[in-house]
Each structure stands twice: as structure tokens, then as C-alpha cells.
Design an enzyme around this catalytic site. Structure first.
Site, short mmCIF file in Angstrom:
data_model
loop_
_atom_site.label_atom_id
_atom_site.label_comp_id
_atom_site.label_asym_id
_atom_site.label_seq_id
_atom_site.Cartn_x
_atom_site.Cartn_y
_atom_site.Cartn_z
N LYS A 1 1.00 -1.33 -0.15
CA LYS A 1 0.04 0.01 0.00
C LYS A 1 0.54 0.86 -0.09
O LYS A 1 0.25 2.28 0.36
CB LYS A 1 -0.59 0.16 1.56
CG LYS A 1 -1.97 -1.29 1.21
CD LYS A 1 -2.17 -1.85 -0.15
CE LYS A 1 -3.45 -1.09 -0.86
NZ LYS A 1 -3.65 -2.05 -2.07
N THR B 1 2.51 1.39 -4.86
CA THR B 1 3.65 -0.47 -5.44
C THR B 1 3.29 0.26 -6.75
O THR B 1 3.39 0.59 -8.21
CB THR B 1 3.25 -1.09 -4.80
OG1 THR B 1 3.40 -1.49 -3.89
CG2 THR B 1 4.47 -2.28 -5.67
N THR B 2 1.81 0.19 -7.37
CA THR B 2 0.69 0.00 -8.89
C THR B 2 1.27 1.27 -9.98
O THR B 2 1.87 1.92 -10.34
CB THR B 2 -0.45 -0.07 -8.86
OG1 THR B 2 -0.95 -0.43 -7.70
CG2 THR B 2 -1.76 0.05 -9.95
N HIS C 1 7.27 -7.67 -1.87
CA HIS C 1 6.58 -6.89 -0.65
C HIS C 1 7.79 -6.72 -0.40
O HIS C 1 7.54 -7.01 1.15
CB HIS C 1 5.20 -6.77 -0.67
CG HIS C 1 4.39 -6.13 -1.41
ND1 HIS C 1 4.81 -4.92 -1.68
CD2 HIS C 1 3.52 -6.51 -1.53
CE1 HIS C 1 2.97 -4.96 -1.82
NE2 HIS C 1 2.23 -5.33 -2.82
N ARG D 1 6.08 5.20 2.21
CA ARG D 1 3.98 6.14 2.29
C ARG D 1 4.34 6.09 4.24
O ARG D 1 4.97 4.88 5.13
CB ARG D 1 3.27 5.08 1.94
CG ARG D 1 2.15 6.70 1.61
CD ARG D 1 1.04 5.33 1.91
NE ARG D 1 0.29 6.63 1.32
CZ ARG D 1 -1.26 6.01 0.50
NH1 ARG D 1 -1.07 4.78 0.18
NH2 ARG D 1 -2.47 7.07 0.72
N SER E 1 -4.29 2.33 4.32
CA SER E 1 -4.76 2.15 2.93
C SER E 1 -4.79 0.97 3.57
O SER E 1 -6.06 -0.23 2.45
CB SER E 1 -3.88 2.22 1.81
OG SER E 1 -3.71 1.87 0.90
N PHE F 1 -3.68 10.35 -11.07
CA PHE F 1 -4.36 9.52 -9.80
C PHE F 1 -5.59 8.84 -10.56
O PHE F 1 -6.32 7.80 -11.16
CB PHE F 1 -4.98 9.51 -8.43
CG PHE F 1 -5.50 8.94 -7.53
CD1 PHE F 1 -5.27 7.74 -7.23
CD2 PHE F 1 -7.09 9.38 -7.80
CE1 PHE F 1 -6.28 6.59 -6.31
CE2 PHE F 1 -7.55 8.23 -6.54
CZ PHE F 1 -7.52 6.82 -6.12
N PHE G 1 -10.28 -0.65 -5.54
CA PHE G 1 -8.66 -0.95 -5.42
C PHE G 1 -7.42 0.16 -5.30
O PHE G 1 -7.03 0.75 -4.74
CB PHE G 1 -7.84 -1.48 -6.98
CG PHE G 1 -6.21 -2.11 -5.99
CD1 PHE G 1 -5.81 -2.70 -5.85
CD2 PHE G 1 -5.70 -1.78 -7.65
CE1 PHE G 1 -5.07 -2.71 -5.11
CE2 PHE G 1 -4.80 -1.65 -7.78
CZ PHE G 1 -3.33 -2.61 -6.69
N ARG H 1 -8.42 3.87 -5.07
CA ARG H 1 -9.09 4.95 -3.50
C ARG H 1 -9.51 5.55 -3.67
O ARG H 1 -10.37 6.20 -3.72
CB ARG H 1 -8.59 3.42 -2.04
CG ARG H 1 -9.68 3.57 -0.78
CD ARG H 1 -9.77 3.11 0.02
NE ARG H 1 -8.34 4.03 0.99
CZ ARG H 1 -8.08 4.85 1.69
NH1 ARG H 1 -9.59 4.90 2.02
NH2 ARG H 1 -7.28 5.77 1.89
N GLY I 1 -6.36 7.82 -2.89
CA GLY I 1 -4.78 8.11 -3.15
C GLY I 1 -4.03 9.65 -3.42
O GLY I 1 -3.54 10.53 -3.72
P1 A3P Z 1 -5.15 4.98 -0.91
O1 A3P Z 1 -5.71 3.96 -0.42
O2 A3P Z 1 -4.67 6.04 -0.17
O3 A3P Z 1 -5.99 5.53 -1.70
P2 A3P Z 1 -0.54 -0.25 -3.73
O4 A3P Z 1 -0.08 -0.25 -5.34
O5 A3P Z 1 1.02 -0.33 -2.86
O6 A3P Z 1 -1.20 -1.00 -3.35
O7 A3P Z 1 -0.64 1.33 -3.29
C1 A3P Z 1 -1.98 1.46 -2.93
C2 A3P Z 1 -2.13 3.05 -2.95
O8 A3P Z 1 -1.50 3.94 -3.68
C3 A3P Z 1 -3.46 3.32 -1.98
O9 A3P Z 1 -3.69 4.46 -1.74
C4 A3P Z 1 -3.89 4.04 -3.80
O10 A3P Z 1 -4.84 4.91 -3.95
C5 A3P Z 1 -2.60 4.79 -4.08
N1 A3P Z 1 -1.96 4.68 -5.71
C6 A3P Z 1 -2.49 4.31 -6.45
N2 A3P Z 1 -1.99 4.71 -7.28
C7 A3P Z 1 -1.78 6.49 -7.39
C8 A3P Z 1 -1.06 7.19 -8.08
N3 A3P Z 1 -1.02 7.74 -9.79
N4 A3P Z 1 -0.90 8.33 -7.48
C9 A3P Z 1 -1.67 8.09 -5.82
N5 A3P Z 1 -1.63 7.30 -5.08
C10 A3P Z 1 -1.95 6.29 -6.08
#
Ligand code: A3P
Length: 289
Positions: free
Chosen positions: A42, A45-46, A102, A124, A132, A223, A249, A251, A253
Site C-alpha cells: 500500500k 506500488t502500482t 513486498h 509511504r 490504505s 491518480f 483498488f 481508493r 490516492g
Molecule cells: P489509498 O488506499 O490511500 O487510496 P499499492 O499499489 O501499493 O497497493 O498502493 C495503493 C495505494 O496507492 C492506494 O492508496 C492507491 O489509491 C494509491 N495510488 C495508486 N495509484 C496512485 C496514483 N497514481 N497517485 C496517487 N496514489 C495512487
């Protein structure tokens, strides 16, 4: 499929598909030109994965739509079939490979150290990470349920959640800078100035971006754009794995959503716990922008 308990490997609670295949993961053969994207769950990563792929594709968003992100970057510890993890999938991939993990530093397969692979680590702040993670575990149908927020917060602090302690993860990878070519990024810095941080990543991986390409990467990895993009939003994941009607997923950001979840008492307790665990490391996290 049903929910299965976590089992500790070297003291780190891991999901079933990871501990079941641990021997295979531990023996993974890294190659010198592998790039490893590493995070505590969280941390964004994505987001950093899509940024790295966009840089590697020269800022061409169409090329990044070739497959969902989780298929572009093998996830070392996740299952591709009942018998195999992302390791087998990575083995079959032509170099140069970009991999995701991870794992805390103490569980990193030895071959990464031997090959001196480049690592992009994203961290983070722990309060937003906890929030998250809580929502992610609510919607994840195979990992253990988080229970009520106060209970989950205690588990997060104790490190009895999948992939273990946030503190140990961040501290361990922070120290790994001394032994590996590692770029240590902060989610909050990326939110503050994506252009600046994306160019740092591009320089680190040896593919600096011209201004127009940088602009495209910034836009494509915002985001809003990633939330609408089927190659990054996991929309095709079956509800039996990720139930996005519980929590999306992609959520929120944002930086600072913890303020909508922590009570004042929880926040003070968490800060004290955190201060004692990160004392002397030189690490600092911003919890608001
Ligand atoms: P939130 O749950 O606070 O919204 P991971 O990819 O490690 O699972 O992390 C997910 C978190 O990164 C989520 O946070 C998601 O919304 C956020 N996230 C994904 N893409 C993003 C982006 N382009 N900009 C900012 N936050 C992003």
C-alpha cells in the site's frame, strides 16, 4: 478459494501462496539487469510500477496498455498457479526484467545481493499506509480480514499483518542503500512534485526523459488517469479475489486520509510507538502536505 491464515517465515507473517512456495522464492535466480520494485504493501506500488513502465516505454501510454500491470511485472511471491509463484513466470521472461516484491530485506533472495540489482524502493508514511492497508484487506477476499479499525491498528503496529512490520520493512530497506544501488522514494514527494520525482526515477534507471515525454508520464500516472485505466485499476480481477464494491483498488490516492480514521488518542499512541521504532535512523515521514 478460501481465506487461509498467515504463516511466519523467519518471523515474518506471509500469505499462504508465499510460504507454501518459499523454497522456490528463496532460490530465485536474479540477473544483473533485473530491476526490482520494492515496497511495503500500500505504499503506492502500482503507481511506481506504472511510472517505471512508462519510462521504459519512452513515455508511450499505448505500450503500457499491452497487459494489466500485474502481468507486466512478475510479483515474486504471488501465485500464478497452485504450484508456482511469480518466480516461475519471471524465469520465463526475457531480460531486462522488472520485478515486484513486498519482501522485507532479510527475506530478499540471495541472488539479488550477489548480482547487485538496482532497486526502486517506495515508502509511504505509516499512518496513511495503515489506513490504505485496512481498506485493502477489507476488500481482499483471500487475505485475513482486518477486523474493526482499532484492532487492525494494533495489529499493524505489532507487525502481525501480511509481510510483517512496516517499521522493520522501511528500516531494513533504508539500510540496504549502503549495499545495493537503491533509489529510496517517498509517496508524499511524488504527490508533491511528480515531475521532479519521475525524472529522478528515469535518471536512476538510465533513461532520462525529454520534457514532452516527462509531461506524458506525469499525466498518464496521475491518480485520476490510473483509476480509469483497466491496465492499472484491477477492474478485471474477480470479485472472489478483490471485491471493489467494498472498497475500490484505486481508493483515494491522497496524503492525510489518516485524519479521517485515527482518533486523537490513537494518533498520539501511534506517534510514540513510531518514534521509538525509527529513532536514530535519520528517516522522516510527512503525514500531510
Ligand atoms: P489509498 O488506499 O490511500 O487510496 P499499492 O499499489 O501499493 O497497493 O498502493 C495503493 C495505494 O496507492 C492506494 O492508496 C492507491 O489509491 C494509491 N495510488 C495508486 N495509484 C496512485 C496514483 N497514481 N497517485 C496517487 N496514489 C495512487
Amino acid at each position: 478459494q478460501e481465506r487461509r491464515p498467515l504463516v511466519a517465515v523467519d518471523g515474518v507473517p506471509l500469505p499462504q501462496k508465499t510460504w507454501e512456495n518459499w523454497a522456490q522464492i528463496k532460490a530465485f535466480q536474479a540477473k544483473p539487469d533485473d530491476l526490482l520494485i520494492c515496497t511495503y504493501p500500500k505504499a503506492g506500488t502500482t503507481w511506481i510500477q506504472e511510472i517505471v513502465d512508462m519510462i521504459q516505454q519512452g513515455g508511450d501510454p499505448e505500450k503500457c496498455r499491452r497487459a494489466p500491470l500485474h502481468e507486466r511485472h512478475p510479483f515474486l511471491e504471488w501465485a500464478r498457479s497452485p504450484q508456482s509463484t511469480g518466480v516461475a513466470w519471471a524465469d520465463a521472461m526475457p531480460p531486462p526484467r522488472t520485478l515486484k516484491t513486498h519482501l522485507p530485506v532479510k527475506l530478499l533472495p540471495a541472488s539479488f545481493w550477489k548480482q547487485g540489482c538496482k532497486v526502486v524502493y517506495m515508502a509511504r508514511n505509516p499512518k496513511d499506509s495503515a489506513v490504505s492497508y485496512y481498506h485493502f484487506l477489507r476488500m481482499h477476499q483471500l487475505l485475513p480480514q482486518p477486523g474493526p479499525w482499532p484492532q487492525f491498528l494494533e495489529a499493524f503496529m505489532a507487525g502481525t499483518v501480511p509481510w510483517g512490520s512496516w517499521h522493520e520493512h522501511v528500516r531494513g530497506w533504508w539500510r540496504a542503500r549502503e549495499a545495493l544501488p537503491l533509489l529510496f522514494l517517498h509517496y508524499e514527494d511524488l504527490k508533491e512534485d511528480p515531475g521532479r520525482e519521475i525524472q529522478r526515477v528515469a535518471q536512476f534507471i538510465g533513461q532520462p526523459l525529454v520534457p514532452a515525454a516527462l509531461e506524458r508520464v506525469v499525466h498518464h500516472t496521475s491518480f485520476e488517469v490510473m483509476r480509469a485505466n483497466p491496465a492499472t485499476n484491477r477492474a478485471s480481477a474477480p470479485r472472489s479475489v478483490l471485491d471493489q464494491s467494498i472498497s475500490p483498488f484505486m481508493r483515494k490516492g491522497t496524503v492525510g486520509d489518516w485524519k479521517n480514521h485515527f482518533t486523537v488518542a490513537q494518533s498520539e499512541h501511534f506517534d510514540r510507538d513510531c518514534a521509538s521504532k525509527t529513532a536514530g535512523t535519520g528517516l522522516a515521514f510527512r503525514t500531510e502536505l
